[in-house]
Scaffold this motif. Sequence first.
Motif, PDB file in Angstrom:
ATOM      1  N   PHE A  71      34.390  39.582  50.970  1.00 22.91           N
ATOM      2  CA  PHE A  71      33.537  39.444  52.155  1.00 22.91           C
ATOM      3  C   PHE A  71      33.859  40.473  53.235  1.00 22.91           C
ATOM      4  O   PHE A  71      33.005  40.806  54.069  1.00 22.91           O
ATOM      5  CB  PHE A  71      33.660  38.032  52.742  1.00 22.91           C
ATOM      6  CG  PHE A  71      35.027  37.680  53.261  1.00 22.91           C
ATOM      7  CD1 PHE A  71      35.400  37.994  54.557  1.00 22.91           C
ATOM      8  CD2 PHE A  71      35.940  37.008  52.453  1.00 22.91           C
ATOM      9  CE1 PHE A  71      36.656  37.671  55.047  1.00 22.91           C
ATOM     10  CE2 PHE A  71      37.196  36.669  52.926  1.00 22.91           C
ATOM     11  CZ  PHE A  71      37.564  37.001  54.222  1.00 22.91           C
ATOM     12  N   LEU A  72      35.072  41.006  53.243  1.00 20.33           N
ATOM     13  CA  LEU A  72      35.438  42.000  54.247  1.00 20.33           C
ATOM     14  C   LEU A  72      34.598  43.269  54.137  1.00 20.33           C
ATOM     15  O   LEU A  72      34.402  43.981  55.127  1.00 20.33           O
ATOM     16  CB  LEU A  72      36.920  42.367  54.104  1.00 20.33           C
ATOM     17  CG  LEU A  72      37.951  41.286  54.440  1.00 20.33           C
ATOM     18  CD1 LEU A  72      39.330  41.748  54.015  1.00 20.33           C
ATOM     19  CD2 LEU A  72      37.916  40.943  55.919  1.00 20.33           C
TER      20      LEU A  72
ATOM     21  N   TYR B 234      27.908  44.127  58.076  1.00 22.63           N
ATOM     22  CA  TYR B 234      27.768  43.109  59.122  1.00 22.63           C
ATOM     23  C   TYR B 234      26.471  43.328  59.881  1.00 22.63           C
ATOM     24  O   TYR B 234      26.183  44.430  60.321  1.00 22.63           O
ATOM     25  CB  TYR B 234      28.949  43.139  60.094  1.00 22.63           C
ATOM     26  CG  TYR B 234      28.849  42.022  61.104  1.00 22.63           C
ATOM     27  CD1 TYR B 234      29.018  40.706  60.700  1.00 22.63           C
ATOM     28  CD2 TYR B 234      28.535  42.283  62.430  1.00 22.63           C
ATOM     29  CE1 TYR B 234      28.889  39.665  61.605  1.00 22.63           C
ATOM     30  CE2 TYR B 234      28.414  41.254  63.340  1.00 22.63           C
ATOM     31  CZ  TYR B 234      28.589  39.944  62.927  1.00 22.63           C
ATOM     32  OH  TYR B 234      28.447  38.904  63.817  1.00 22.63           O
TER      33      TYR B 234
ATOM     34  N   HIS C  80      40.329  35.881  57.550  1.00 22.11           N
ATOM     35  CA  HIS C  80      39.220  34.922  57.523  1.00 22.11           C
ATOM     36  C   HIS C  80      38.620  34.747  58.923  1.00 22.11           C
ATOM     37  O   HIS C  80      37.406  34.521  59.063  1.00 22.11           O
ATOM     38  CB  HIS C  80      39.695  33.578  56.972  1.00 22.11           C
ATOM     39  CG  HIS C  80      39.813  33.549  55.480  1.00 22.11           C
ATOM     40  ND1 HIS C  80      38.708  33.541  54.646  1.00 22.11           N
ATOM     41  CD2 HIS C  80      40.904  33.560  54.669  1.00 22.11           C
ATOM     42  CE1 HIS C  80      39.108  33.530  53.383  1.00 22.11           C
ATOM     43  NE2 HIS C  80      40.429  33.549  53.367  1.00 22.11           N
TER      44      HIS C  80
ATOM     45  N   GLY D 100      36.581  38.101  59.545  1.00 23.21           N
ATOM     46  CA  GLY D 100      35.495  38.331  58.596  1.00 23.21           C
ATOM     47  C   GLY D 100      35.173  39.812  58.491  1.00 23.21           C
ATOM     48  O   GLY D 100      36.071  40.664  58.510  1.00 23.21           O
ATOM     49  N   ASN D 101      33.894  40.115  58.410  1.00 24.20           N
ATOM     50  CA  ASN D 101      33.465  41.522  58.329  1.00 24.20           C
ATOM     51  C   ASN D 101      32.937  42.032  59.668  1.00 24.20           C
ATOM     52  O   ASN D 101      32.242  43.042  59.734  1.00 24.20           O
ATOM     53  CB  ASN D 101      32.395  41.694  57.247  1.00 24.20           C
ATOM     54  CG  ASN D 101      31.159  40.829  57.501  1.00 24.20           C
ATOM     55  OD1 ASN D 101      31.192  39.907  58.314  1.00 24.20           O
ATOM     56  ND2 ASN D 101      30.075  41.120  56.801  1.00 24.20           N
ATOM     57  N   ARG D 102      33.297  41.345  60.753  1.00 29.49           N
ATOM     58  CA  ARG D 102      32.839  41.737  62.089  1.00 29.49           C
ATOM     59  C   ARG D 102      33.515  43.028  62.557  1.00 29.49           C
ATOM     60  O   ARG D 102      34.645  43.318  62.160  1.00 29.49           O
ATOM     61  CB  ARG D 102      33.127  40.629  63.102  1.00 29.49           C
ATOM     62  CG  ARG D 102      32.444  39.305  62.820  1.00 29.49           C
ATOM     63  CD  ARG D 102      32.966  38.229  63.766  1.00 29.49           C
ATOM     64  NE  ARG D 102      32.365  36.933  63.497  1.00 29.49           N
ATOM     65  CZ  ARG D 102      32.796  36.089  62.557  1.00 29.49           C
ATOM     66  NH1 ARG D 102      33.859  36.420  61.813  1.00 29.49           N
ATOM     67  NH2 ARG D 102      32.206  34.930  62.364  1.00 29.49           N
TER      68      ARG D 102
ATOM     69  N   ASN E  35      36.822  47.086  58.326  1.00 32.44           N
ATOM     70  CA  ASN E  35      35.922  46.774  59.432  1.00 32.44           C
ATOM     71  C   ASN E  35      35.670  47.975  60.338  1.00 32.44           C
ATOM     72  O   ASN E  35      36.552  48.814  60.546  1.00 32.44           O
ATOM     73  CB  ASN E  35      36.507  45.646  60.293  1.00 32.44           C
ATOM     74  CG  ASN E  35      36.886  44.423  59.493  1.00 32.44           C
ATOM     75  OD1 ASN E  35      37.703  44.498  58.591  1.00 32.44           O
ATOM     76  ND2 ASN E  35      36.314  43.290  59.832  1.00 32.44           N
TER      77      ASN E  35
END
Length: 206
Positions: free
Chosen positions: A21-22, A26, A107, A110-112, A140
Motif C-alpha cells: 500500500f505504500l 495517493y 500504517h 500510509g501512502n500519504r 512517499n
Amino acid sequence: MLGAVKQYFNRRKLVDESFQFLFEPYEGDEAVAFDCETTGLDPKHDEIIAIGAVRIKGNRVVASEKFERFFNPQQEMKVESIKIHHLLSCDLVDSDPIEDGMRDFLHFIGNRPLVGYYLEFDVAMVNKAIKPFLGISLPNKQIEVSGLYFDKKIAAIPEGNVDLRFDSIMEDLRLPPFAKHNALGDAIMAAMMYIKLINVKFLEKF
C-alpha cells in the motif's frame, strides 16, 4: 521519469507484501507531518529514540489523529543530543522495539505525502530503521517546509537573504510556538507551517 525508475526498483526490494500500500498513488487531500528525535545527527551511526506525527487534512491539523512512539537505543546518547531533547537512556528502558514502532508508523502514514522541517534527515533515519525488515526506503512524496518558505520568501525579496532557522520561520509566519524539541510537538509546528505556506502566494506581508 528518473523518479519512476527509482520507485520501480525500490518496490522490487519490498520483502513484505503486506506493505504494498505504500507504493499506491495517493489521491486524497491529506498529508502527514512527522519528526524524529535521535541519539545524534549522523544517519549512518545514530538511532531514532522518538518519533511523532500528525495528520493534515485540507487546511487543518487533525490533532486527534496523532502518532508518538519512544525507543530504547542500542548505543549511548550523545550529550549534545540530550541537551536538545532531554531524554535519557533510563527514560526509554520500557519503550517499544524499533521494528514494532516502525510498522505502526508506516500504517499511520500510509501512502500519504510527508511533511517536515529538514525532512531529509528524518527520512534517512526512518529508512535506516525499516530497511532491515522491509528492504525498502520510504516511497512517499516528501514536502520540505523550509523549501516552501524559501520559495515564497525569495519571490518577495529576490536580493535578500532568507533565514531558514526553525524559530525564524515560525516567527515570520506568526505561528504560536508548541513544545520544541519534542518529536510530536515539532511535527505539529511543521504541519502549521505547511498549512500557512500553501495558503499564501507571497510572504511580503509577513
